[in-house]
Design an enzyme around this catalytic site. Structure first.
Site, mmCIF file in Angstrom:
data_model
loop_
_atom_site.group_PDB
_atom_site.id
_atom_site.type_symbol
_atom_site.label_atom_id
_atom_site.label_comp_id
_atom_site.label_asym_id
_atom_site.label_seq_id
_atom_site.Cartn_x
_atom_site.Cartn_y
_atom_site.Cartn_z
ATOM 1 N N ASN A 12 0.520 -1.219 0.054
ATOM 2 C CA ASN A 12 0.062 -0.033 -0.156
ATOM 3 C C ASN A 12 1.560 0.907 0.047
ATOM 4 O O ASN A 12 1.573 2.077 0.823
ATOM 5 C CB ASN A 12 -0.307 -0.329 0.776
ATOM 6 C CG ASN A 12 -1.711 0.918 1.505
ATOM 7 O OD1 ASN A 12 -1.531 1.671 0.071
ATOM 8 N ND2 ASN A 12 -2.934 0.966 2.685
ATOM 9 N N ARG A 96 -2.229 -1.666 -4.054
ATOM 10 C CA ARG A 96 -2.958 -0.795 -4.135
ATOM 11 C C ARG A 96 -2.797 0.390 -5.354
ATOM 12 O O ARG A 96 -1.666 0.878 -5.234
ATOM 13 C CB ARG A 96 -2.932 0.097 -2.153
ATOM 14 C CG ARG A 96 -4.088 1.310 -2.394
ATOM 15 C CD ARG A 96 -3.614 2.412 -1.432
ATOM 16 N NE ARG A 96 -4.714 3.449 -1.019
ATOM 17 C CZ ARG A 96 -4.644 4.451 -0.775
ATOM 18 N NH1 ARG A 96 -3.298 4.717 -0.053
ATOM 19 N NH2 ARG A 96 -5.493 5.130 -0.590
ATOM 20 N N HIS A 185 -10.610 5.816 -2.033
ATOM 21 C CA HIS A 185 -10.189 4.743 -0.128
ATOM 22 C C HIS A 185 -11.538 3.727 -0.617
ATOM 23 O O HIS A 185 -12.212 3.135 0.527
ATOM 24 C CB HIS A 185 -10.780 5.729 0.900
ATOM 25 C CG HIS A 185 -9.516 6.703 1.534
ATOM 26 N ND1 HIS A 185 -9.547 7.456 1.024
ATOM 27 C CD2 HIS A 185 -8.252 6.735 1.358
ATOM 28 C CE1 HIS A 185 -8.885 8.647 1.594
ATOM 29 N NE2 HIS A 185 -7.472 8.327 1.821
ATOM 30 N N ARG A 246 -4.889 18.958 2.331
ATOM 31 C CA ARG A 246 -5.286 18.728 2.024
ATOM 32 C C ARG A 246 -6.495 19.720 2.220
ATOM 33 O O ARG A 246 -7.117 19.671 2.968
ATOM 34 C CB ARG A 246 -5.913 17.947 0.431
ATOM 35 C CG ARG A 246 -4.576 17.083 0.180
ATOM 36 C CD ARG A 246 -5.325 15.498 -0.329
ATOM 37 N NE ARG A 246 -4.063 14.180 -0.151
ATOM 38 C CZ ARG A 246 -4.527 12.851 0.235
ATOM 39 N NH1 ARG A 246 -5.514 12.751 -0.665
ATOM 40 N NH2 ARG A 246 -3.698 12.521 0.724
ATOM 41 N N GLU A 389 -7.547 -1.888 4.832
ATOM 42 C CA GLU A 389 -7.070 -2.333 2.839
ATOM 43 C C GLU A 389 -6.085 -3.410 2.264
ATOM 44 O O GLU A 389 -6.452 -3.458 1.953
ATOM 45 C CB GLU A 389 -6.186 -0.690 2.711
ATOM 46 C CG GLU A 389 -7.265 0.316 3.216
ATOM 47 C CD GLU A 389 -6.885 1.928 2.860
ATOM 48 O OE1 GLU A 389 -6.192 1.573 3.848
ATOM 49 O OE2 GLU A 389 -6.430 2.381 1.767
#
Ligand SMILES: Nc1ncnc2c1ncn2[C@@H]1O[C@H](COP(=O)(O)OP(=O)(O)O)[C@@H](O)[C@H]1O
Ligand SMILES: CC(=O)OP(=O)(O)O
Ligand SMILES: [Mg+2]
Length: 403
Positions: A12, A96, A185, A246, A389
Site C-alpha cells: 500500500n 493498492r 479509499h 489537503r 485495506e
C-alpha cells in the site's frame, strides 16, 4: 503458481509511505507487517514486525530516498526472516493503486498496457499513482514471474448513480476529458461498510451506512445496501473533507483568483491545495495527536483548525443522511477515525434529532475490534470499525489469481 503458493504480499504505497503485509491466504495468518514512513526525508523510518517468526518489531531510522529504495529495504527485512520475495510460497503481489479511471473497476493483473494506463492517470492522482507505479516496477523487477495485481481505490465507487458522479459542468467538455467524480479509499469504504453490517448482525444488503475514512487523506461515503451511492472525493483525492494537508471543498474560483490576482502558477496552486492546506495549512500540524495536545494547552489556531475539520465532517454526515434517507450506521475508520475520540464526539454532537449520539464511556474505549459507541436508545448505530485495506487487497488479489 505452485500448489503450495498461498501467500500474498500487499503493498500500500502512499505519497510518502509504504504499508505492507505478508499474509498466508490458507488461514489468513499475517506473517509480517510493516510500514516505511517519511520516504524522501532524512528521517525515514522502517518498522517491521515478523509475526511468523514470533519476532518483535524492528525499527530502522535513516534516509530512504524513494519508493524503490523503500521496497528494497522491505524486501531485505522480509528476507532476514526467511520470508523473502524469492519464496516459492508467494502466489502474488497485490498493489493498492489509487486511481483506476473509467477502465478499471475490478482487481486487474498488471501487464504493460495496465501499467501504461495507471501512468496516464498520474495527473489526476499526482501524490499517489507515481508511488504506486514505482512499487509495481520494483516488485516486477524482483519477481518477474509472479502475478502482480492492482486493486483500485476508485473501484468501489463505480456504482454511484450518474447524478452523483457527474459534475454540473458542460457535458461535452466533461466527457472529452473524462471529468467526473471517481472517489477514493474505496477498498476501505467497501471493507468497513461490510464490517459495520456484520457488527449489526445484518447482511450488507440490508443496511445503509455512512463511512467516514479519516486518515491523512480523508473521505466520506454513503453506502446503501452494500453499494456506494455517493462519496466526497472527486476527480482527484483533493475534494471533500478537510484533510491533513489537503483543503477539501473550496470554491473553484479560489484557483482563478490565486492565478489572476495572487500571480501563482498552476503548479504552485496545486502544491498549495494538496500539500500546504487542510490541518497543516490552518495550524502548522497535520497530526491529530499533536493538534489535540495543542488544544489542551489552549492553542487557538489548533482549536480553530479542529473546529473547521469537524464542521466539514458534520456537513457530510448531514448530506449523506439526506442522500440515504434512512441511516442505520455511521462508521468511523482510519488513523483519526479509529483513534481520536474527541473527533468522533464532536462530529456527532448535536445530531440527536437525527438519531445520532455518542456514549462518552464507550467512545473512550481503545480497541482493535469493531465496536459500537452509541447509547442504547440512539436510532442510528455509531461505530468505530478499524479498516484493513491490506487484507481486503490480499483477498481480492488471491481470488483473482486463483480464478
Ligand atoms: N492515537 C491517535 N490519536 C489521534 N490521531 C491519530 C492517532 N494515531 C494516528 N492518528 C492520526 O491518523 C493519521 C494517519 O492515519 P492513516 O489512516 O494511517 O493515514 P494514511 O493511510 O493516509 O497515511 C495521522 O496523521 C494522525 O492524524
Ligand atoms: C486517496 C488518498 O487520499 O489516499 P491516502 O489517504 O492514502 O493519502
Ligand atoms: Mg490510508
Amino acid at each position: 503458481m505452485t500448489a503450495t503458493a498461498t501467500r500474498v504480499l500487499v503493498l500500500n504505497s502512499g505519497s510518502s509511505s509504504v504499508k505492507y503485509q505478508l499474509i498466508d491466504m490458507n488461514d489468513g495468518t499475517r506473517l509480517a507487517v510493516g510500514l516505511v514512513e517519511r520516504i524522501g526525508e532524512q528521517t525515514s523510518r522502517l518498522a517491521h514486525t515478523p509475526l511468523a517468526a514470533g519476532g518483535d518489531k524492528r525499527e530502522t531510522e535513516g534516509a530512504i530516498a524513494d519508493h524503490d529504495a523503500a521496497l528494497k529495504a522491505v524486501a531485505a527485512e522480509l528476507a532476514a526472516d526467511g520470508l523473502g520475495l524469492d519464496s516459492p510460497q508467494l502466489a502474488a503481489i497485490g498493489h493498492r493503486v489509487v486511481h483506476g479511471g473509467l477502465k478499471f473497476t475490478e482487481p486487474t493483473v498488471i501487464d504493460d498496457a495496465v501499467l501504461k494506463e495507471i501512468e496516464r492517470l498520474v495527473p489526476v492522482a499526482p501524490l499517489h499513482n507515481p508511488a504506486n507505479i514505482t512499487g509495481i516496477r520494483t516488485a516486477q523487477a524482483m519477481r518477474p514471474d509472479l502475478p502482480q495485481v492492482a486493486v483500485f481505490d476508485t473501484a468501489f465507487h463505480a456504482t454511484m448513480p450518474e447524478y452523483a458522479a457527474r459534475y454540473a459542468i458542460d457535458v461535452e467538455t466533461a466527457d472529452a476529458h473524462r471529468i467526473r467524480r471517481y472517489g477514493f479509499h474505496g477498498t476501505s469504504h467497501a471493507y468497513v461498510s461490510r464490517k459495520t453490517a456484520a457488527l449489526l448482525g445484518k447482511d450488507p444488503s440490508e443496511v445503509n451506512v455512512i463511512v467516514l475514512h479519516l486518515g491523512n487523506g480523508a473521505s466520506a461515503s454513503a453506502v446503501a445496501g452494500g453499494r456506494c451511492v455517493d462519496t466526497s472525493m472527486g476527480l482527484t483525492p483533493l475534494e471533500g473533507l478537510v484533510m491533513g494537508t489537503r483543503s477539501g471543498d473550496i470554491d473553484p474560483a479560489v484557483t482563478f483568483h490565486l492565478k489572476r490576482v495572487a500571480g501563482m502558477s498552476t503548479d504552485e496552486i496545486d502544491a498549495l491545495l494538496n500539500k500546504k492546506s487542510g490541518l497543516i495549512g490552518l495550524c502548522g500540524d497535520n497530526d491529530m495527536r499533536e493538534i489535540r495536545r495543542r488544544i489542551d494547552e489552549g492553542d487557538e489556531r489548533a482549536r480553530l483548525a479542529f473546529d473547521i475539520y469537524i464542521h466539514r465532517l458534520k456537513k457530510y454526515i448531514g448530506a449523506y443522511s439526506a442522500v440515504l434517507g434512512r441511516v442505520d450506521a455511521v462508521a468511523f475508520t482510519a488513523g483519526v477515525g479509529e483513534n481520536a475520540a474527541p473527533v468522533r464526539e464532536a462530529a456527532v454532537a448535536g445530531l440527536e434529532e437525527m438519531g445520532m449520539a455518542v456514549d462518552a464511556s464507550l467512545n473512550a474505549v481503545r480497541s482493535d475490534e469493531p465496536r459500537l459507541i452509541s447509547p442504547e436508545y440512539a436510532r442510528v448505530a455509531v461505530a468505530v470499525v478499524p479498516t484493513d485495506e491490506e487484507l481486503e487487497i490480499a483477498q481480492q488479489t488471491y481470488a483473482l489469481v486463483n480464478a
